[in-house]
Scaffold this motif. Structure first.
Motif, PDB file in Angstrom:
ATOM      1  N   VAL B  97     -13.216   1.766  -0.377  1.00 19.14           N
ATOM      2  CA  VAL B  97     -12.661   0.487   0.096  1.00 19.14           C
ATOM      3  C   VAL B  97     -12.351  -0.493  -1.028  1.00 19.14           C
ATOM      4  CG1 VAL B  97     -13.929   0.702   2.263  1.00 19.14           C
ATOM      5  CG2 VAL B  97     -14.920  -0.589   0.375  1.00 19.14           C
ATOM      6  N   PHE B  98     -11.505  -1.456  -0.712  1.00 20.64           N
ATOM      7  CA  PHE B  98     -11.287  -2.588  -1.597  1.00 20.64           C
ATOM      8  C   PHE B  98     -12.557  -3.405  -1.585  1.00 20.64           C
ATOM      9  CE2 PHE B  98      -6.918  -1.766  -0.075  1.00 20.64           C
ATOM     10  CZ  PHE B  98      -6.277  -1.647  -1.295  1.00 20.64           C
ATOM     11  N   ARG B 100     -13.003  -6.465  -2.149  1.00 21.48           N
ATOM     12  CA  ARG B 100     -12.846  -7.805  -1.597  1.00 21.48           C
ATOM     13  C   ARG B 100     -12.973  -7.861  -0.085  1.00 21.48           C
ATOM     14  NH1 ARG B 100      -8.750 -11.094  -4.713  1.00 21.48           N
ATOM     15  NH2 ARG B 100      -7.289  -9.485  -4.111  1.00 21.48           N
ATOM     16  N   ASN B 101     -12.406  -6.882   0.579  1.00 19.57           N
ATOM     17  CA  ASN B 101     -12.357  -7.012   2.039  1.00 19.57           C
ATOM     18  C   ASN B 101     -12.911  -5.810   2.786  1.00 19.57           C
ATOM     19  OD1 ASN B 101     -10.297  -5.117   1.674  1.00 19.57           O
ATOM     20  ND2 ASN B 101      -8.821  -6.760   1.392  1.00 19.57           N
ATOM     21  N   ILE B 103     -11.881  -2.983   3.225  1.00 22.65           N
ATOM     22  CA  ILE B 103     -10.901  -2.181   3.954  1.00 22.65           C
ATOM     23  C   ILE B 103     -10.545  -0.944   3.130  1.00 22.65           C
ATOM     24  CG2 ILE B 103      -8.507  -2.137   4.770  1.00 22.65           C
ATOM     25  CD1 ILE B 103      -8.842  -5.054   5.559  1.00 22.65           C
ATOM     26  N   ALA B 104     -10.450   0.166   3.816  1.00 18.75           N
ATOM     27  CA  ALA B 104     -10.178   1.421   3.099  1.00 18.75           C
ATOM     28  C   ALA B 104      -8.805   1.376   2.438  1.00 18.75           C
ATOM     29  CB  ALA B 104     -10.243   2.588   4.071  1.00 18.75           C
ATOM     30  N   ARG B 105      -8.740   1.883   1.235  1.00 23.23           N
ATOM     31  CA  ARG B 105      -7.462   1.973   0.544  1.00 23.23           C
ATOM     32  C   ARG B 105      -6.569   2.965   1.263  1.00 23.23           C
ATOM     33  NH1 ARG B 105      -8.239   0.428  -4.970  1.00 23.23           N
ATOM     34  NH2 ARG B 105     -10.364  -0.340  -5.093  1.00 23.23           N
ATOM     35  N   GLY B 106      -5.296   2.659   1.292  1.00 21.92           N
ATOM     36  CA  GLY B 106      -4.371   3.524   1.994  1.00 21.92           C
ATOM     37  C   GLY B 106      -4.411   4.957   1.518  1.00 21.92           C
ATOM     38  N   HIS B 107      -4.518   5.134   0.231  1.00 18.66           N
ATOM     39  CA  HIS B 107      -4.418   6.502  -0.248  1.00 18.66           C
ATOM     40  C   HIS B 107      -5.612   7.362   0.131  1.00 18.66           C
ATOM     41  CE1 HIS B 107      -6.102   4.486  -3.951  1.00 18.66           C
ATOM     42  NE2 HIS B 107      -6.970   5.481  -3.777  1.00 18.66           N
ATOM     43  N   PHE B 110      -4.534   8.668   3.436  1.00 17.18           N
ATOM     44  CA  PHE B 110      -3.457   9.612   3.129  1.00 17.18           C
ATOM     45  C   PHE B 110      -4.037  10.918   2.594  1.00 17.18           C
ATOM     46  CE2 PHE B 110      -0.606  11.641   0.154  1.00 17.18           C
ATOM     47  CZ  PHE B 110       0.557  11.740   0.889  1.00 17.18           C
ATOM     48  N   ILE B 133       4.605   8.263   6.836  1.00 17.35           N
ATOM     49  CA  ILE B 133       3.298   7.874   7.334  1.00 17.35           C
ATOM     50  C   ILE B 133       3.264   6.436   7.818  1.00 17.35           C
ATOM     51  CG2 ILE B 133       2.085   9.485   5.878  1.00 17.35           C
ATOM     52  CD1 ILE B 133       1.839   7.453   3.834  1.00 17.35           C
ATOM     53  N   ARG B 134       2.265   6.166   8.588  1.00 16.86           N
ATOM     54  CA  ARG B 134       2.132   4.846   9.176  1.00 16.86           C
ATOM     55  C   ARG B 134       0.651   4.492   9.263  1.00 16.86           C
ATOM     56  NH1 ARG B 134       5.002   1.598  12.484  1.00 16.86           N
ATOM     57  NH2 ARG B 134       3.738   0.393  13.968  1.00 16.86           N
ATOM     58  N   PHE B 135       0.299   3.398   8.628  1.00 15.49           N
ATOM     59  CA  PHE B 135      -1.077   2.924   8.719  1.00 15.49           C
ATOM     60  C   PHE B 135      -1.127   1.955   9.887  1.00 15.49           C
ATOM     61  CE2 PHE B 135      -0.349   4.195   4.366  1.00 15.49           C
ATOM     62  CZ  PHE B 135      -1.487   4.920   4.059  1.00 15.49           C
ATOM     63  N   ARG B 137      -3.698   0.626  11.805  1.00 19.31           N
ATOM     64  CA  ARG B 137      -4.562  -0.550  11.641  1.00 19.31           C
ATOM     65  C   ARG B 137      -5.540  -0.305  10.503  1.00 19.31           C
ATOM     66  NH1 ARG B 137      -9.950   0.112  12.344  1.00 19.31           N
ATOM     67  NH2 ARG B 137     -10.825   0.879  14.285  1.00 19.31           N
ATOM     68  N   PRO B 138      -5.986  -1.355   9.871  1.00 14.71           N
ATOM     69  CA  PRO B 138      -6.902  -1.193   8.749  1.00 14.71           C
ATOM     70  C   PRO B 138      -8.194  -0.516   9.188  1.00 14.71           C
ATOM     71  CG  PRO B 138      -6.103  -3.449   8.886  1.00 14.71           C
ATOM     72  CD  PRO B 138      -5.645  -2.768  10.118  1.00 14.71           C
TER      73      PRO B 138
END
Lengths: 188, 188
Positions: B97-98, B100-101, B103-107, B110, B133-135, B137-138
């Motif tokens: 995750v980042f 800061r927040n 939230i999982a990194r997109g990659h 992926f 691809i489509r993310f 929701r976080p």
DNA sequence: TAGCATTTAGGACTAGGTATTAAAATGAGG
DNA sequence: CCTCATTTTAATACCTAGTCCTAAATGCTA
């Protein structure tokens, strides 16, 4: 007739390879010999005891988990103009490639491009929404990937970023990323 | 003053997570308490003994080895029917995750999907060509992502794989991958 | 049948525990 | 300060899956 020593030892190696979680007792039953015989066999074949085998596997797994978790941004961002363009550099090393063929895993190239696209957005929280990507040609161990990102469209809460990754002027990866902002705070 | 029970147990969990190969004796010395105290702690925290921990890790590693050559998969492939479908599990942990927040990194998402798509192909060398691809929701720290992959189209040297990743029945990621075969050898 | 390899048996010891019981030490409240 | 509960330590028996060592029992073959 019962198996000869050689035959038994040969099957034994196979058995342990196929299922490293076998105890000597289980194997002894399987081959209808005493536990001591199995232990002699392991000694001669250089097969460590169950606990040592498990320890080894666990250690390997652990190494793995560690190398697989790059918290850092993938690639070095060497140029960045917020909401405009950016360049990132990544040299493909052993932890990025498939062991078997020395070709970089797809998600590594993706990660480089994705990280760069997100870095372009000057937002506290920026995430990737959609992306469409193309792995043009395989990238091999040692090659230096330069990702060029350009903002195609900029809205106040969304950014369209095109990324082209090249190895020596040759395009190897192409992607379009839609990055969006979460929340309303601007800045970093 | 010496640490309270709670404090100690909190550090303890961390310690074991960071290095699962610690014996009770080593930990006892580290915290300047008796070995029995550590054992009570493990009992209360539900942390299994060293040997069980190693066994677990070894088993996980072994699973991987069977489904695909090792360290090439992100997430645990828990079901795999070649050229048909597959399921992979990934629990988002801190390294995904980042900071800061959380939230999982997109990659990461992926990578899970991409690894699974490639695992589906029963080819010596399989690579990703295009992907869309489509993310949705976080995804946050601690959430368990289950990726379901299904082959949409199968040609002799190309595979179209659709992947849906869910967190508790909720779709968080969607992707279409085009996987292609390199060379002409089939099999594994 | 002697001589060798092979197999089996037994006992002592090991690490890293579990499980149980019991005794201390410590801390908090009245 | 005393009391009670929590926390910590101790001691003991037992476990698995072994190692290491010695010794005895087989099997095969020249």
């Amino acid at each position: 007739m019962r198996l000869t020593k050689k035959e038994r030892q040969s099957y034994l190696s196979q058995a342990f390879e196929q299922n490293p979680f076998l105890t000597d007792e289980e194997v002894a039953k399987k081959f209808h010999v005493s536990i001591q015989t199995i232990r002699l066999d392991r000694l001669e074949l250089g097969i460590p005891e169950l606990r040592e085998r498990m320890k080894h596997m666990a250690e390997k797994k652990f190494d793995h988990v560690q190398s697989l978790s790059p918290n850092e941004v993938i690639g070095d961002v060497i140029d960045l103009q917020l909401h405009k363009s950016g360049i990132s550099l990544l040299e493909i090393s052993t932890e990025h490639v498939f062991e078997r063929n020395q070709i970089a895993r797809g998600h590594i190239l993706f990660a480089q491009a994705n990280s760069l696209a997100i870095a372009l957005a000057d937002w506290k929280v920026a995430l990737t929404g959609n992306a469409s990507i193309r792995f043009v040609r395989p990238v091999r161990l040692g090659e230096k990937c330069i990702a060029f990102a350009n903002v195609a469209e900029a809205h106040d809460s969304r950014l369209h970023v095109g990324v082209q990754t090249k190895v020596q002027e040759e395009i190897v990866f192409q992607g379009d990323f839609e990055v969006y902002r979460v929340g309303d705070d601007k800045g970093n």
